[in-house]
Design a protein around this motif. Structure first.
Motif, PDB file in Angstrom:
ATOM      1  N   ALA A 383       0.942  -1.202  -0.016  1.00  0.00           N
ATOM      2  CA  ALA A 383      -0.052  -0.176   0.082  1.00  0.00           C
ATOM      3  C   ALA A 383       0.771   1.296  -0.018  1.00  0.00           C
ATOM      4  CB  ALA A 383      -0.952  -0.052   1.155  1.00  0.00           C
ATOM      5  N   ALA A 384       1.961   1.278   0.878  1.00  0.00           N
ATOM      6  CA  ALA A 384       2.945   2.206   0.771  1.00  0.00           C
ATOM      7  C   ALA A 384       2.444   3.793   0.845  1.00  0.00           C
ATOM      8  CB  ALA A 384       3.880   2.062  -0.145  1.00  0.00           C
ATOM      9  N   PRO A 385       1.479   3.995   1.823  1.00  0.00           N
ATOM     10  CA  PRO A 385       1.125   5.493   1.846  1.00  0.00           C
ATOM     11  C   PRO A 385       2.153   6.365   2.153  1.00  0.00           C
ATOM     12  CG  PRO A 385       0.102   4.379   3.737  1.00  0.00           C
ATOM     13  CD  PRO A 385       0.772   3.263   2.874  1.00  0.00           C
ATOM     14  N   THR A 386       1.951   7.678   1.905  1.00  0.00           N
ATOM     15  CA  THR A 386       3.209   8.782   2.392  1.00  0.00           C
ATOM     16  C   THR A 386       3.432   8.794   3.676  1.00  0.00           C
ATOM     17  OG1 THR A 386       2.457  10.012   0.265  1.00  0.00           O
ATOM     18  CG2 THR A 386       3.671  10.962   1.964  1.00  0.00           C
ATOM     19  N   THR A 387       2.284   8.762   4.554  1.00  0.00           N
ATOM     20  CA  THR A 387       2.224   8.788   6.035  1.00  0.00           C
ATOM     21  C   THR A 387       1.511   7.497   6.592  1.00  0.00           C
ATOM     22  OG1 THR A 387       2.236  11.096   5.955  1.00  0.00           O
ATOM     23  CG2 THR A 387       1.661  10.178   7.974  1.00  0.00           C
ATOM     24  N   VAL A 388       2.351   7.060   7.448  1.00  0.00           N
ATOM     25  CA  VAL A 388       1.586   5.892   8.521  1.00  0.00           C
ATOM     26  C   VAL A 388       1.813   6.284   9.788  1.00  0.00           C
ATOM     27  CG1 VAL A 388       1.572   3.603   9.089  1.00  0.00           C
ATOM     28  CG2 VAL A 388       2.103   4.195   6.679  1.00  0.00           C
ATOM     29  N   ALA A 424      10.800   1.367  19.472  1.00  0.00           N
ATOM     30  CA  ALA A 424      11.670   2.185  18.442  1.00  0.00           C
ATOM     31  C   ALA A 424      12.422   1.279  17.944  1.00  0.00           C
ATOM     32  CB  ALA A 424      12.687   2.818  19.522  1.00  0.00           C
ATOM     33  N   GLN A 425      12.803   0.090  18.343  1.00  0.00           N
ATOM     34  CA  GLN A 425      13.527  -1.085  17.503  1.00  0.00           C
ATOM     35  C   GLN A 425      12.846  -1.539  16.316  1.00  0.00           C
ATOM     36  OE1 GLN A 425      14.707  -4.390  19.770  1.00  0.00           O
ATOM     37  NE2 GLN A 425      16.108  -5.279  18.024  1.00  0.00           N
ATOM     38  N   TRP A 426      11.441  -1.815  16.507  1.00  0.00           N
ATOM     39  CA  TRP A 426      10.499  -2.260  15.682  1.00  0.00           C
ATOM     40  C   TRP A 426      10.337  -1.289  14.503  1.00  0.00           C
ATOM     41  CZ3 TRP A 426       5.763  -0.383  14.094  1.00  0.00           C
ATOM     42  CH2 TRP A 426       4.880  -1.095  13.102  1.00  0.00           C
ATOM     43  N   ALA A 427      10.099  -0.114  14.791  1.00  0.00           N
ATOM     44  CA  ALA A 427       9.916   1.073  14.073  1.00  0.00           C
ATOM     45  C   ALA A 427      11.216   1.515  13.247  1.00  0.00           C
ATOM     46  CB  ALA A 427       9.483   2.478  14.679  1.00  0.00           C
ATOM     47  N   GLY A 428      12.325   1.338  13.829  1.00  0.00           N
ATOM     48  CA  GLY A 428      13.752   1.507  13.174  1.00  0.00           C
ATOM     49  C   GLY A 428      13.788   0.233  12.048  1.00  0.00           C
ATOM     50  N   GLY A 429      13.223  -0.820  12.365  1.00  0.00           N
ATOM     51  CA  GLY A 429      13.468  -2.020  11.283  1.00  0.00           C
ATOM     52  C   GLY A 429      12.412  -1.866  10.254  1.00  0.00           C
ATOM     53  N   VAL A 430      11.279  -1.315  10.486  1.00  0.00           N
ATOM     54  CA  VAL A 430      10.454  -1.117   9.296  1.00  0.00           C
ATOM     55  C   VAL A 430      10.873   0.010   8.458  1.00  0.00           C
ATOM     56  CG1 VAL A 430       8.246   0.068   8.906  1.00  0.00           C
ATOM     57  CG2 VAL A 430       8.416  -1.681  10.531  1.00  0.00           C
ATOM     58  N   CYS A 431      11.655   1.158   8.846  1.00  0.00           N
ATOM     59  CA  CYS A 431      12.043   2.154   8.173  1.00  0.00           C
ATOM     60  C   CYS A 431      13.424   1.575   7.333  1.00  0.00           C
ATOM     61  CB  CYS A 431      12.529   3.280   9.046  1.00  0.00           C
ATOM     62  SG  CYS A 431      11.425   4.132   9.818  1.00  0.00           S
ATOM     63  N   ALA A 432      14.204   0.956   7.759  1.00  0.00           N
ATOM     64  CA  ALA A 432      15.182   0.250   7.064  1.00  0.00           C
ATOM     65  C   ALA A 432      14.734  -0.596   5.962  1.00  0.00           C
ATOM     66  CB  ALA A 432      16.054  -0.514   7.919  1.00  0.00           C
ATOM     67  N   PHE A 434      11.743  -0.794   4.221  1.00  0.00           N
ATOM     68  CA  PHE A 434      10.590   0.019   3.373  1.00  0.00           C
ATOM     69  C   PHE A 434      10.754   1.445   2.987  1.00  0.00           C
ATOM     70  CE2 PHE A 434       8.711  -3.555   5.723  1.00  0.00           C
ATOM     71  CZ  PHE A 434       8.407  -4.458   4.746  1.00  0.00           C
ATOM     72  N   GLY A 435      12.045   1.909   3.458  1.00  0.00           N
ATOM     73  CA  GLY A 435      12.427   3.235   3.045  1.00  0.00           C
ATOM     74  C   GLY A 435      11.544   4.443   3.524  1.00  0.00           C
ATOM     75  N   TYR A 436      11.410   4.246   4.871  1.00  0.00           N
ATOM     76  CA  TYR A 436      10.473   5.277   5.634  1.00  0.00           C
ATOM     77  C   TYR A 436      11.689   5.922   6.797  1.00  0.00           C
ATOM     78  CZ  TYR A 436       5.636   4.257   3.859  1.00  0.00           C
ATOM     79  OH  TYR A 436       4.693   3.748   3.229  1.00  0.00           O
ATOM     80  N   SER A 437      11.156   7.225   7.115  1.00  0.00           N
ATOM     81  CA  SER A 437      11.733   7.581   8.090  1.00  0.00           C
ATOM     82  C   SER A 437      10.992   7.861   9.445  1.00  0.00           C
ATOM     83  CB  SER A 437      12.463   9.234   8.010  1.00  0.00           C
ATOM     84  OG  SER A 437      11.089   9.950   7.731  1.00  0.00           O
ATOM     85  N   VAL A 458       5.222   8.164  13.792  1.00  0.00           N
ATOM     86  CA  VAL A 458       4.799   8.863  12.354  1.00  0.00           C
ATOM     87  C   VAL A 458       5.753   8.546  11.550  1.00  0.00           C
ATOM     88  CG1 VAL A 458       4.283  10.708  11.357  1.00  0.00           C
ATOM     89  CG2 VAL A 458       3.659  10.742  13.691  1.00  0.00           C
ATOM     90  N   PHE A 459       5.337   7.458  10.516  1.00  0.00           N
ATOM     91  CA  PHE A 459       6.135   7.237   9.407  1.00  0.00           C
ATOM     92  C   PHE A 459       5.992   8.116   8.251  1.00  0.00           C
ATOM     93  CE2 PHE A 459       5.723   3.283  12.227  1.00  0.00           C
ATOM     94  CZ  PHE A 459       7.053   2.782  12.348  1.00  0.00           C
ATOM     95  N   SER A 460       7.129   8.475   7.546  1.00  0.00           N
ATOM     96  CA  SER A 460       7.035   9.204   6.419  1.00  0.00           C
ATOM     97  C   SER A 460       7.843   8.733   5.499  1.00  0.00           C
ATOM     98  CB  SER A 460       7.536  10.675   6.692  1.00  0.00           C
ATOM     99  OG  SER A 460       6.645  11.235   7.737  1.00  0.00           O
ATOM    100  N   LYS A 461       7.198   8.579   4.024  1.00  0.00           N
ATOM    101  CA  LYS A 461       8.026   8.114   3.072  1.00  0.00           C
ATOM    102  C   LYS A 461       8.726   8.980   2.241  1.00  0.00           C
ATOM    103  CE  LYS A 461       8.079   4.537   0.142  1.00  0.00           C
ATOM    104  NZ  LYS A 461       8.560   3.018   0.384  1.00  0.00           N
ATOM    105  N   GLY A 462      10.061   8.832   2.111  1.00  0.00           N
ATOM    106  CA  GLY A 462      10.884   9.797   1.388  1.00  0.00           C
ATOM    107  C   GLY A 462      11.134  11.211   1.944  1.00  0.00           C
ATOM    108  N   VAL A 463      11.004  10.877   3.271  1.00  0.00           N
ATOM    109  CA  VAL A 463      11.459  12.545   3.847  1.00  0.00           C
ATOM    110  C   VAL A 463      12.517  11.858   4.966  1.00  0.00           C
ATOM    111  CG1 VAL A 463      10.668  14.076   5.668  1.00  0.00           C
ATOM    112  CG2 VAL A 463       9.046  13.064   3.887  1.00  0.00           C
ATOM    113  N   ALA A 464      13.626  12.960   5.082  1.00  0.00           N
ATOM    114  CA  ALA A 464      14.583  12.692   6.081  1.00  0.00           C
ATOM    115  C   ALA A 464      14.405  12.817   7.449  1.00  0.00           C
ATOM    116  CB  ALA A 464      15.812  13.627   5.492  1.00  0.00           C
ATOM    117  N   ALA A 465      14.749  11.783   8.329  1.00  0.00           N
ATOM    118  CA  ALA A 465      14.640  11.959   9.666  1.00  0.00           C
ATOM    119  C   ALA A 465      15.018  13.157  10.242  1.00  0.00           C
ATOM    120  CB  ALA A 465      15.156  10.692  10.306  1.00  0.00           C
TER     121      ALA A 465
END
Length: 465
Positions: A383-388, A424-432, A434-437, A458-465
């Protein structure tokens, strides 16, 4: 088994005998009704202007029960030799429901002014099973409802005192109540005390529980125990019922703010406000609430013109039906703007494509850990929405809650609850993967030692952390 209900004059101008109008049973007549192996007799042993007593007597044929039962139970001795003819149980509850259905519904066409009167009442049940709790359980169930409770332990055999007491009590309740309320309380609590039902427990029992329990059950301190026992400990039914009762009570989860919380705003409102603030700032127009439950967040989104396309998904058809009723979808001027549909987040669903934002509020903790990678792939990869936006309980905060479920969590259906570090560990793994911050924040009142009750990412697609 027998039940007596004694009512005194509720007001100077209302004689006690007017109880017959409410119950739709004339004091001068005896009612007898047969239902299978159970015969119900209703009569009035006493009827004066000052005091009226109603008696409900059940004659139960245990052999007839076995013959009418489904399945092969003929060889089980316990099906024939049991306490059903003598002790109050679900059979009495069913008899009350059938015999006094109009009174239970708080209707009295001939004398409507009687419905809301609080009658001085005494209820007597000479033999009540009190499994796994005894007289203490009886008090815990009835005292919060305003009853004065008197119990007497019944001996196993009066002629052999050394055998000790049985699991039955002689129960008397005294207090003031509406007739509809006392009938509803007995209807729900008698099977709870017995911790058994004589019929199959299915999803329709949830509706009965919520309808008969109403507001008094939603606020009852033993709500979770009552719900579990009434629904025969069937976990998926219990979870659905608690969700519906939680909605009645206005709290966010079966375990909510601790008693000493200074802020009275329910945690669910803090959580919803935080989600809406993030969505508003993101500028999203096409939004999905994944795991929408009964549609509270979807309703809030529908009230904001910023959102041009709103999806609500849930694995539970029942929850979606309740959400549709809440939202009045059939009356919406733009029927295509809000859509509800069943979907499991561990399977790809093309209907989720093209979203600006997706919300998983108190969802991930209901997923078995081995299935989390599938959820991640569906939401973040396909699905890969811009914000999750993801919210989940902070397990460290649970030290502030005196009552948790047997699994040690805030909800009976939680498979896990993460600490802040684990989240935080789970969220960091998702970012790595699927390309989110990601950015995280807390929701609710903060404890300096353990943080806030809810954690939000708040996961953001293609936005720098």
């Amino acid at each position: 088994m027998i039940l007596t209900l004694t009512a005194q004059r509720p007001a100077p101008d209302v004689p006690a005998g007017d109880l017959g109008f409410l119950l739709h049973k004339h004091p001068d007549r005896v009612l007898t009704a047969e239902q299978g192996a159970v015969t119900t007799h209703v009569f009035y042993p006493e009827n004066t202007p000052e005091q009226t007593t109603l008696a409900v007597l059940l004659e139960v044929d245990p052999v007839g029960l076995v013959r009418s039962a489904r399945g092969d139970t003929q060889s089980v001795l316990g099906q024939y030799v049991n306490d059903r003819p003598y002790a109050a149980s679900s059979m009495l509850a069913v008899a009350l429901g059938r015999t006094f259905s109009t009174a239970l519904a708080a209707r009295c066409t001939s004398r409507p002014e009687l419905v809301d009167l609080r009658w001085p009442l005494q209820v007597r049940l000479p033999a009540v099973p009190a499994r796994h709790g005894g007289a203490d359980l009886v008090r815990r169930l009835f005292e919060p409802l305003g009853w004065s409770v008197t119990t007497r332990d019944l001996p196993l055999d009066e002629t052999v005192p050394t055998w000790g007491t049985s699991r039955y009590v002689d129960l008397e309740l005294a207090g003031r109540a509406r007739i509809a309320d006392v009938l509803a309380q007995l209807y729900v609590l008698l099977p709870v005390l017995d911790d058994a039902k004589h019929y199959w427990v299915g999803e329709e029992e949830i509706d009965k529980l919520v309808r008969r329990g109403g507001d008094w059950l939603a606020a009852h301190p033993e709500r979770d125990l009552i719900t579990a026992r009434y629904l025969a400990h069937r976990r998926h039914l219990v979870v659905d019922a608690l969700d519906r009762l939680v909605d009645v009570d206005g709290t966010a989860s079966p375990v909510e703010e601790p008693d000493n919380a200074e802020v009275r705003v329910p945690l669910k409102e803090h959580r919803r406000a935080a989600i809406l603030a993030v969505l508003r700032e993101s500028g999203a127009a096409r939004v999905a609430d994944l795991g929408c439950g009964q549609g509270q967040l979807v309703a809030a989104l529908a009230a904001d013109a910023q959102y041009t396309s709103i999806l609500g998904t849930d694995v539970s058809v029942r929850a979606l039906q309740q959400a549709a009723r809440r939202l009045h979808l059939d009356r919406m001027p733009d029927p295509d703007r809000v859509r509800l549909f069943q979907s499991a987040l561990t399977y790809r669903d093309e209907r989720l494509n093209g979203l600006d934002a997706a919300v998983l509020s108190e969802v991930v903790e209901h997923v078995d850990p081995p299935r989390l990678p599938a959820l991640e792939r569906v939401v973040f990869g396909e699905a890969a929405p811009t914000t999750v936006i993801v919210t989940t309980p902070n397990a460290e905060y649970n030290v502030n809650y005196p009552d948790l479920f047997e699994n040690g969590f805030r909800h009976a259906d939680h498979r896990f609850e993460w600490t802040r570090a684990e989240f935080a560990q789970w969220a960091g793994g998702v970012c790595a993967r699927f390309g989110y911050s990601v950015a995280t924040l807390g929701v609710g009142d903060e404890d300096p030692a353990v943080g806030t009750p809810t954690q939000l990412a708040v996961f953001s697609k293609g936005v720098a952390a």
